[in-house]
Design an enzyme around this catalytic site. Structure first.
Site, short mmCIF file in Angstrom:
data_model
loop_
_atom_site.label_atom_id
_atom_site.label_comp_id
_atom_site.label_asym_id
_atom_site.label_seq_id
_atom_site.Cartn_x
_atom_site.Cartn_y
_atom_site.Cartn_z
N ASP A 46 67.71 73.01 28.75
CA ASP A 46 67.51 72.34 27.46
C ASP A 46 66.78 73.30 26.53
O ASP A 46 66.25 74.31 26.98
CB ASP A 46 66.72 71.03 27.63
CG ASP A 46 65.41 71.23 28.37
OD1 ASP A 46 65.44 71.34 29.60
OD2 ASP A 46 64.37 71.32 27.71
N VAL A 73 64.65 78.42 42.61
CA VAL A 73 65.87 78.26 41.82
C VAL A 73 65.69 76.97 41.01
O VAL A 73 65.79 75.88 41.55
CB VAL A 73 67.14 78.22 42.71
CG1 VAL A 73 67.53 79.63 43.13
CG2 VAL A 73 66.95 77.37 43.96
N1 HPA Z 1 59.43 71.57 30.01
C1 HPA Z 1 58.96 71.76 31.24
N2 HPA Z 1 59.74 71.95 32.28
C2 HPA Z 1 61.06 71.96 32.08
C3 HPA Z 1 61.61 71.77 30.83
C4 HPA Z 1 60.75 71.57 29.75
O1 HPA Z 1 61.18 71.41 28.60
N3 HPA Z 1 62.96 71.83 30.96
C5 HPA Z 1 63.23 72.04 32.26
N4 HPA Z 1 62.07 72.14 32.95
#
Ligand code: HPA
Length: 234
Positions: free
Chosen positions: A204, A88
């Site tokens: 993100d 998760v």
């Molecule tokens: N890159 C790598 N792993 C991650 C990212 C990302 O932008 N965002 C959340 N985990």
């Protein structure tokens, strides 16, 4: 006890949820499991076992990246007989139509990691999810009326890359998002003949650089957890 997990035999359930963050493991145990008991705190990488709808479920922090998850998942499968492992986690979107807070069911994981190059001597292995778990997660999201997106993800070894546009090649070939663990989880599940799945909340976007509030993140996380737990016990 194994080297990195201090549980006694029988203390870890056959189904384990795998957040990267050990504090999140504690939060999941306290919030979603009944009667949680901590079985390990080696290196502060907490692990707990409790019950969900009457069935035993464990939750184990894995740390970030392929070398770290590899250690915990090897020990869970090899030393503790774990049968089902459900990551998760969070991921960064590399597709325009994949938005912050969306839930991804990772069908397969491409990778830039050297781990499988070492393991397979240069051959290209294709790490894939257990179909049984994909179906359960998909059905559980559908039953709740929640959207889930099933597709390929990328497990990258580099969060901070020298070339900020490196992800574009993966995006061109249909990968949905970047994270850092799933390729190793799926490869180890195949090796040990166990079942694995990664559920990922988009935290993100490498395209829009959108940010989300803590409350929005929490809602998305709770939805992912409910689907993970239904998948774990069904
Ligand atoms: N890159 C790598 N792993 C991650 C990212 C990302 O932008 N965002 C959340 N985990």
């Amino acid at each position: 006890m194994s080297i990195h997990i201090a549980a006694r035999p029988g203390e870890i359930a056959e189904t384990v949820l795998l957040p990267g963050d050990p504090l999140r493991a504690r939060f999941i145990a306290d919030t979603f499991l009944e009667n949680p008991k901590q079985y390990s705190d080696v290196r502060n990488m907490s692990g707990f076992t409790g019950t969900y709808k009457g069935k035993a479920v464990s939750v184990q922090g894995t740390g970030m990246g392929i070398p770290s998850i590899s250690i915990y998942v090897n020990e869970l499968f090899r030393d503790y007989g774990v049968k089902r492992a459900i990551r998760v986690g969070t991921a960064g979107s590399i597709q325009e139509d994949l938005k912050i807070r969306d839930l991804v069911i990772a069908l397969s994981a491409s990778t830039d990691s050297a781990a499988n190059n070492l393991r397979f001597g240069g051959r290209n292995y294709a790490p894939a999810a257990a179909f049984s778990l994909v179906r359960k997660a998909w059905d559980s999201a559908a039953a709740k009326g929640w959207k889930a997106i099933a597709g390929q993800v990328v497990s990258s070894d580099m969060f901070y890359t020298d070339d900020p546009g490196e992800w574009k090649l993966w995006a061109k070939y249909g990968c949905l998002c970047l994270e850092m663990e799933t390729a190793e989880l799926y490869t180890l599940a195949a090796k040990y003949r166990r079942e694995a799945l990664s559920l990922l909340t988009i935290s993100d976007s490498l395209i829009t650089h959108e940010l989300t509030t803590a409350e929005e993140r929490q809602t998305a996380f709770t939805r992912m957890m409910e689907i993970a737990l239904e998948t774990a016990v069904s």
